[in-house]
Design a protein around this motif. Structure first.
Motif, PDB file in Angstrom:
ATOM      1  N   THR A  59       1.067  -1.437   0.275  1.00 24.40           N
ATOM      2  CA  THR A  59      -0.042  -0.077  -0.144  1.00 24.40           C
ATOM      3  C   THR A  59       1.480   1.476  -0.269  1.00 24.40           C
ATOM      4  O   THR A  59       1.785   1.859   0.580  1.00 24.40           O
ATOM      5  N   CYS A  60       0.140   2.048  -1.000  1.00 31.24           N
ATOM      6  CA  CYS A  60       1.640   3.413  -1.556  1.00 31.24           C
ATOM      7  C   CYS A  60       0.460   4.276  -0.548  1.00 31.24           C
ATOM      8  O   CYS A  60      -0.507   4.528  -1.158  1.00 31.24           O
ATOM      9  N   SER A  61       1.270   5.208   0.106  1.00 31.91           N
ATOM     10  CA  SER A  61       0.167   6.799   0.745  1.00 31.91           C
ATOM     11  C   SER A  61       1.226   7.852   0.852  1.00 31.91           C
ATOM     12  O   SER A  61       2.796   7.539   0.978  1.00 31.91           O
ATOM     13  N   LEU A  62       0.946   9.320   1.212  1.00 26.16           N
ATOM     14  CA  LEU A  62       1.289   9.811   1.205  1.00 26.16           C
ATOM     15  C   LEU A  62       0.841  10.829   2.661  1.00 26.16           C
ATOM     16  O   LEU A  62      -0.001  10.468   3.007  1.00 26.16           O
ATOM     17  N   ASN A  63       1.836  10.981   2.564  1.00 26.76           N
ATOM     18  CA  ASN A  63       2.071  11.888   4.839  1.00 26.76           C
ATOM     19  C   ASN A  63       1.759  12.914   4.991  1.00 26.76           C
ATOM     20  O   ASN A  63       1.544  13.492   3.227  1.00 26.76           O
ATOM     21  N   LYS A  64       1.515  13.465   5.914  1.00 28.47           N
ATOM     22  CA  LYS A  64       0.474  14.917   5.783  1.00 28.47           C
ATOM     23  C   LYS A  64       1.618  16.376   5.410  1.00 28.47           C
ATOM     24  O   LYS A  64       1.149  16.988   4.795  1.00 28.47           O
ATOM     25  N   ILE A  65       3.429  15.552   5.152  1.00 27.26           N
ATOM     26  CA  ILE A  65       4.109  16.110   4.184  1.00 27.26           C
ATOM     27  C   ILE A  65       4.488  15.577   3.479  1.00 27.26           C
ATOM     28  O   ILE A  65       5.674  16.228   2.288  1.00 27.26           O
ATOM     29  N   ASN A  66       3.887  14.823   2.650  1.00 27.68           N
ATOM     30  CA  ASN A  66       3.440  14.216   1.242  1.00 27.68           C
ATOM     31  C   ASN A  66       4.844  13.741   1.135  1.00 27.68           C
ATOM     32  O   ASN A  66       4.984  13.786  -0.383  1.00 27.68           O
ATOM     33  N   ILE A  67       5.069  13.093   1.937  1.00 24.55           N
ATOM     34  CA  ILE A  67       6.741  11.928   1.854  1.00 24.55           C
ATOM     35  C   ILE A  67       5.776  10.598   1.517  1.00 24.55           C
ATOM     36  O   ILE A  67       4.865  10.245   2.376  1.00 24.55           O
ATOM     37  N   LEU A  68       6.318   9.543   0.568  1.00 27.46           N
ATOM     38  CA  LEU A  68       5.673   8.991  -0.053  1.00 27.46           C
ATOM     39  C   LEU A  68       5.928   7.387   1.487  1.00 27.46           C
ATOM     40  O   LEU A  68       7.442   7.546   1.883  1.00 27.46           O
ATOM     41  N   GLU A  69       4.756   7.096   1.960  1.00 28.30           N
ATOM     42  CA  GLU A  69       4.739   5.723   2.592  1.00 28.30           C
ATOM     43  C   GLU A  69       4.288   4.458   1.824  1.00 28.30           C
ATOM     44  O   GLU A  69       3.314   4.337   1.900  1.00 28.30           O
ATOM     45  N   VAL A  70       5.818   3.379   1.997  1.00 30.23           N
ATOM     46  CA  VAL A  70       4.867   1.827   1.617  1.00 30.23           C
ATOM     47  C   VAL A  70       4.416   0.830   2.298  1.00 30.23           C
ATOM     48  O   VAL A  70       5.209   1.232   3.556  1.00 30.23           O
ATOM     49  N   SER A  71       3.958   0.469   2.849  1.00 35.13           N
ATOM     50  CA  SER A  71       3.266  -0.677   3.911  1.00 35.13           C
ATOM     51  C   SER A  71       3.149  -1.279   3.688  1.00 35.13           C
ATOM     52  O   SER A  71       2.958  -2.015   2.338  1.00 35.13           O
ATOM     53  N   TRP A  72       2.810  -2.865   4.170  1.00 33.78           N
ATOM     54  CA  TRP A  72       2.917  -4.162   3.924  1.00 33.78           C
ATOM     55  C   TRP A  72       2.107  -5.045   5.060  1.00 33.78           C
ATOM     56  O   TRP A  72       3.386  -4.731   6.270  1.00 33.78           O
ATOM     57  N   SER A  73       1.266  -5.210   5.182  1.00 37.51           N
ATOM     58  CA  SER A  73       0.493  -5.925   6.252  1.00 37.51           C
ATOM     59  C   SER A  73       0.275  -7.712   6.275  1.00 37.51           C
ATOM     60  O   SER A  73      -0.237  -8.036   5.043  1.00 37.51           O
ATOM     61  N   GLU A  74       0.582  -8.201   6.705  1.00 34.74           N
ATOM     62  CA  GLU A  74       0.381  -9.751   6.784  1.00 34.74           C
ATOM     63  C   GLU A  74      -0.619 -10.671   6.461  1.00 34.74           C
ATOM     64  O   GLU A  74      -1.188 -11.095   6.043  1.00 34.74           O
ATOM     65  N   LYS A  75      -1.943  -9.326   7.561  1.00 44.03           N
ATOM     66  CA  LYS A  75      -3.152 -10.082   7.204  1.00 44.03           C
ATOM     67  C   LYS A  75      -4.137 -10.058   6.114  1.00 44.03           C
ATOM     68  O   LYS A  75      -5.216  -9.938   6.111  1.00 44.03           O
ATOM     69  N   GLU A  76      -3.160  -9.016   5.327  1.00 47.94           N
ATOM     70  CA  GLU A  76      -4.495  -8.100   3.993  1.00 47.94           C
ATOM     71  C   GLU A  76      -4.121  -9.850   2.863  1.00 47.94           C
ATOM     72  O   GLU A  76      -3.320  -9.852   2.918  1.00 47.94           O
ATOM     73  N   PRO A  77      -5.401  -9.560   2.766  1.00 52.63           N
ATOM     74  CA  PRO A  77      -5.333 -10.699   1.193  1.00 52.63           C
ATOM     75  C   PRO A  77      -4.714 -10.013   0.134  1.00 52.63           C
ATOM     76  O   PRO A  77      -4.987  -9.079  -0.069  1.00 52.63           O
ATOM     77  N   GLY A  78      -3.932 -10.579  -0.709  1.00 52.81           N
ATOM     78  CA  GLY A  78      -2.693 -11.178  -1.817  1.00 52.81           C
ATOM     79  C   GLY A  78      -1.699 -10.574  -1.218  1.00 52.81           C
ATOM     80  O   GLY A  78      -0.799 -10.240  -1.910  1.00 52.81           O
ATOM     81  N   SER A  79      -1.445 -10.197   0.519  1.00 53.61           N
ATOM     82  CA  SER A  79       0.045  -9.872   1.092  1.00 53.61           C
ATOM     83  C   SER A  79       1.155 -11.279   0.934  1.00 53.61           C
ATOM     84  O   SER A  79       0.572 -12.598   0.775  1.00 53.61           O
ATOM     85  N   LEU A  80       1.360 -11.346  -0.044  1.00 54.84           N
ATOM     86  CA  LEU A  80       2.774 -12.760  -0.417  1.00 54.84           C
ATOM     87  C   LEU A  80       4.456 -11.905  -0.188  1.00 54.84           C
ATOM     88  O   LEU A  80       4.907 -10.420  -0.525  1.00 54.84           O
ATOM     89  N   PHE A  81       5.312 -12.724   0.276  1.00 55.46           N
ATOM     90  CA  PHE A  81       6.332 -12.452   0.562  1.00 55.46           C
ATOM     91  C   PHE A  81       7.254 -13.912  -0.255  1.00 55.46           C
ATOM     92  O   PHE A  81       6.882 -14.939   0.214  1.00 55.46           O
ATOM     93  N   VAL A  82       8.347 -14.051  -0.499  1.00 53.25           N
ATOM     94  CA  VAL A  82       8.779 -15.050  -1.029  1.00 53.25           C
ATOM     95  C   VAL A  82      10.382 -14.267  -1.342  1.00 53.25           C
ATOM     96  O   VAL A  82      10.290 -13.849  -1.581  1.00 53.25           O
ATOM     97  N   ASN A  83      10.905 -14.733  -1.234  1.00 57.26           N
ATOM     98  CA  ASN A  83      12.861 -15.185  -0.764  1.00 57.26           C
ATOM     99  C   ASN A  83      13.172 -15.924  -1.926  1.00 57.26           C
ATOM    100  O   ASN A  83      13.641 -17.060  -1.589  1.00 57.26           O
ATOM    101  N   LEU A  84      13.745 -14.909  -3.013  1.00 54.26           N
ATOM    102  CA  LEU A  84      13.622 -16.110  -4.450  1.00 54.26           C
ATOM    103  C   LEU A  84      15.374 -16.785  -4.138  1.00 54.26           C
ATOM    104  O   LEU A  84      16.035 -17.983  -4.577  1.00 54.26           O
ATOM    105  N   SER A  85      16.097 -16.178  -3.348  1.00 51.84           N
ATOM    106  CA  SER A  85      17.572 -16.987  -2.878  1.00 51.84           C
ATOM    107  C   SER A  85      17.714 -17.445  -2.042  1.00 51.84           C
ATOM    108  O   SER A  85      18.223 -18.258  -2.648  1.00 51.84           O
ATOM    109  N   LEU A  86      16.778 -18.174  -1.552  1.00 52.27           N
ATOM    110  CA  LEU A  86      16.765 -19.064  -0.697  1.00 52.27           C
ATOM    111  C   LEU A  86      15.560 -20.284  -1.299  1.00 52.27           C
ATOM    112  O   LEU A  86      15.245 -21.790  -0.437  1.00 52.27           O
ATOM    113  N   LEU A  87      14.981 -20.014  -1.933  1.00 51.11           N
ATOM    114  CA  LEU A  87      14.216 -21.123  -2.892  1.00 51.11           C
ATOM    115  C   LEU A  87      14.519 -22.610  -3.252  1.00 51.11           C
ATOM    116  O   LEU A  87      15.346 -22.099  -4.611  1.00 51.11           O
TER     117      LEU A  87
END
Length: 649
Positions: free
Chosen positions: A458-486
């Motif tokens: 999720t990408c949003s702008l804070n009060k001073i227009n700085i980009l903030e990017v976040s990832w929540s484990e519980k949100e549908p569609g959330s996935l994280f894969v470390n290919l270096s260890l695959l």
């Protein structure tokens, strides 16, 4: 950076893996139909979403840890995509289409199954959701049992439903359940043809059906105005003889939350807000919680004859505030929130990285923009975006974003809490991502230089227009894969190109797959340490106990002894000093930490000497962090980490 340079270096950061993704998308696109639908214009675009394709390939890699071939990956991918596109490739029923063609677009519910899939599998889970339109209403011959014939916009077939008696009034007296009416239902069980002997399957009665209304339709607007605009939540709370009044309410769904079980009974609450901004909780108990699967935040709920009760947060509290419940006489209508869309123009990087162009597609027909849905807060949903997104593409009001890149740093925000920060770099830049976990860290070992795929950003702008990017484990569609260890990456030639060790300095921003021999190792290069089971990082011994160096939590009982190993590997082109830990070190040493420590010192040295010249396939990553042009902690660790290793037979 010029677009051509971006494209060249962007393909280098993932090497053969990203090349295969582009190739797979082109193959599936050319095999999936005539491609006449514009990307993103329908429920399943002609070109598979880039993030969806990566996720499907990684799913296959996890399923076949010993390695996959291009044929296996393309077969799995084509099968999954065919399931996704059945609504477009099949000859959809003209009658259902004509009944729905004037309706506003709405988001498909998460647990929805199609009528075609019910017939194919001869199975329907009670937790599944059916989004359907009434094709016909009839009485079963020789009985007084009402039946509904249902169809949906994704299927070519229909199915009959035994109507539950609580809905009978809505056929005769009120005439709401009729041909063309949309309904959503759950808690269904299938009565198969074998059991019934009727020649086809039917759905048994369910109490959990919600009738959909459309405020744009005169008939529905009159119903809402006549029946649901009399009472507000505040008027009910002020009424002392409220139990003698039959209430009907019309309110917006603000939240859908799971509550603490009451004894052994499941509970969910729907927070409703009426036109006066008054709030009340609609509580579902036991089997009723499946009703929540039919609702979506932002939709309008019309409740007829709810049961009025008092709400208790847990077993130990006395009920105090008023709440609504789903009683035996309660009827539920829903006005779904419409799905809004937005035109998204592709950047030069994305236009140039659309993968191999098919000979049948002219250059001027290549996509320059796509249509994507917007969520309740006006953010554009990129989960179905057909092309790869880069760091430079990120801006405010974006959800469902996928990124592929290299980890530049990882740390925890504070000693308490469950929030971490991860820096991800691709060919266009670096972004700091906030990782929010429901509990402890759950991504396994993630280190600097590792090649990762993350979706659901999720990408949003804070009060001073700085980009903030976040990832929540519980949100549908959330996935994280470390290919270096695959594990499958080492054994799947379609997903990697073999690099020479002499190539490493020329492309340091990705994980290389190399075939090497163990050139040198000795006792001084080996150290036994404790590692945190959750994240794989070294555990520090502090005066007040053991603490994970990453998670900053005490882990007296959550750690395992393992190796920290420095070694020299070589091939015909170069020698490289590298390091590895944990299971990778065990793969090189071919002995467990306990077994190694039981050997006398002279036998330890002799054992290590016998390992020299053994051959391995390795995944090797650059773990240096550049600060003002110099490698940070250069003396502590070699530059190159062997993230994964497999002995060559």
């Amino acid at each position: 950076m010029e677009p051509a340079a971006v494209t060249a270096s962007a393909s280098a950061d993932g090497g053969a893996f990203l090349e295969f993704i582009d190739y797979a998308i082109s193959v599936v696109t050319s095999s999936g139909g005539d491609g006449s639908e514009s990307p993103g214009a329908g429920p399943a675009p002609a070109r598979p979403p880039w993030g969806w394709t990566v996720a499907q390939v990684l799913k296959s890699c996890r399923a076949y840890s010993s390695g996959v071939t291009a044929v296996i990956l393309l077969s799995d991918l084509f099968q999954s995509w065919t399931e996704q596109r059945k609504s477009l490739t099949a000859k959809t029923k003209v009658e259902v289409t004509s009944l729905l063609n004037t309706r506003s677009k709405r988001r498909r519910l998460p647990r929805t199954v199609t009528i075609d899939s019910i017939h194919e599998k001869n199975f329907l889970s009670p937790k599944s959701v059916l989004e359907a339109v009434v094709i016909d209403v009839f009485v079963l011959p020789g009985t007084n049992i009402y039946m509904l014939t249902l169809g949906d916009m994704w299927s070519t077939s229909t199915i009959d439903l035994y109507l539950h008696r609580r809905y009978y009034n809505y056929i005769g007296q009120h005439c709401i359940l009729k041909k063309g009416r949309e309904v959503v239902l759950t808690g269904c069980c299938l009565r198969t043809a074998v059991v019934e002997g009727s020649g086809h399957a039917r759905i048994l009665p369910t109490e959990y059906m919600v009738i959909l209304l459309d405020e744009e339709q005169d008939e529905d607007a009159m119903l809402l105005a006549a029946q649901f605009c009399t009472y507000s939540f505040s008027s009910m709370m002020e009424e002392k003889s409220r139990n003698d009044v039959v209430y009907s309410f019309y309110a917006r769904i603000e939240k859908i939350e799971t509550l603490e079980p009451f004894g052994c009974t499941e509970r969910k609450q729907i927070v409703l807000v009426d036109n006066d901004d008054e709030k009340i909780k609609f509580i579902l108990w036991g089997e009723q919680v499946s009703l929540a699967n039919l609702f979506s935040v932002g939709s309008m709920l019309a409740l007829d004859s709810p049961y009025i009760s008092n709400f208790a947060h847990n077993n130990h509290e006395e009920p105090q505030e008023l709440c609504l419940e789903y009683g035996s006489a309660t009827q539920v209508y829903l006005v779904p929130i419409a799905q809004h869309e937005e035109q998204v123009f592709l950047t030069p990087t994305q236009v140039r990285s659309q993968g191999p162009r098919l000979s049948c597609v002219p250059v001027d027909n290549m996509a320059s923009q796509v249509t994507l849905p917007r969520d309740l807060h006006g953010a554009v949903d990129f989960s179905k975006y057909p092309f790869r997104a880069y760091v430079s593409d990120l801006h405010g009001k974006m959800v469902g974003v996928s990124l592929f890149g290299t980890v530049r740093s990882v740390c925890k925000v504070s000693t308490s809490g469950t929030t971490f920060y991860l820096e991800i770099e691709d060919a266009t830049g670096v972004v700091l991502t906030k990782l929010i976990f429901t509990g402890h860290w759950s991504l396994g070992r993630v280190g600097v230089g590792h090649m990762v795929y993350i979706s659901g950003l999720t990408c949003s702008l804070n009060k001073i227009n700085i980009l903030e990017v976040s990832w929540s484990e519980k949100e549908p569609g959330s996935l994280f894969v470390n290919l270096s260890l695959l594990p499958a990456l080492l054994n799947s030639t379609c997903l990697h190109n073999i690099s020479l060790l002499s190539d490493l300095p020329h492309s340091a921003n990705r994980t290389h797959i190399c075939r090497v021999r163990l050139d040198h190792i000795d006792c001084d290069s080996l150290k036994l340490s404790l590692f945190h089971n959750l994240c794989g990082y070294v555990v520090d011994e502090l005066p007040d106990g053991l603490q994970c160096s990453l998670c900053k939590v005490a882990c007296q009982n959550g750690c395992t002894p393992g190796f920290q190993l420095h070694l020299t590997i070589a091939d015909d082109s170069e020698k490289v000093f590298a390091w590895c830990v944990g299971q990778t070190a065990v793969e090189f040493l071919q002995i467990s930490p306990d077994e190694y420590m039981e050997l006398p010192e002279d036998e330890q040295a002799m054992y290590l000497f016998t390992l020299q010249n053994e051959s391995f396939t390795v995944a090797i990553a650059n773990t240096s962090k550049q600060v003002d042009g110099y490698a940070e902690n250069a003396e502590a660790l070699p530059v190159w980490e062997i993230a994964r290793a497999q002995r060559c037979e």
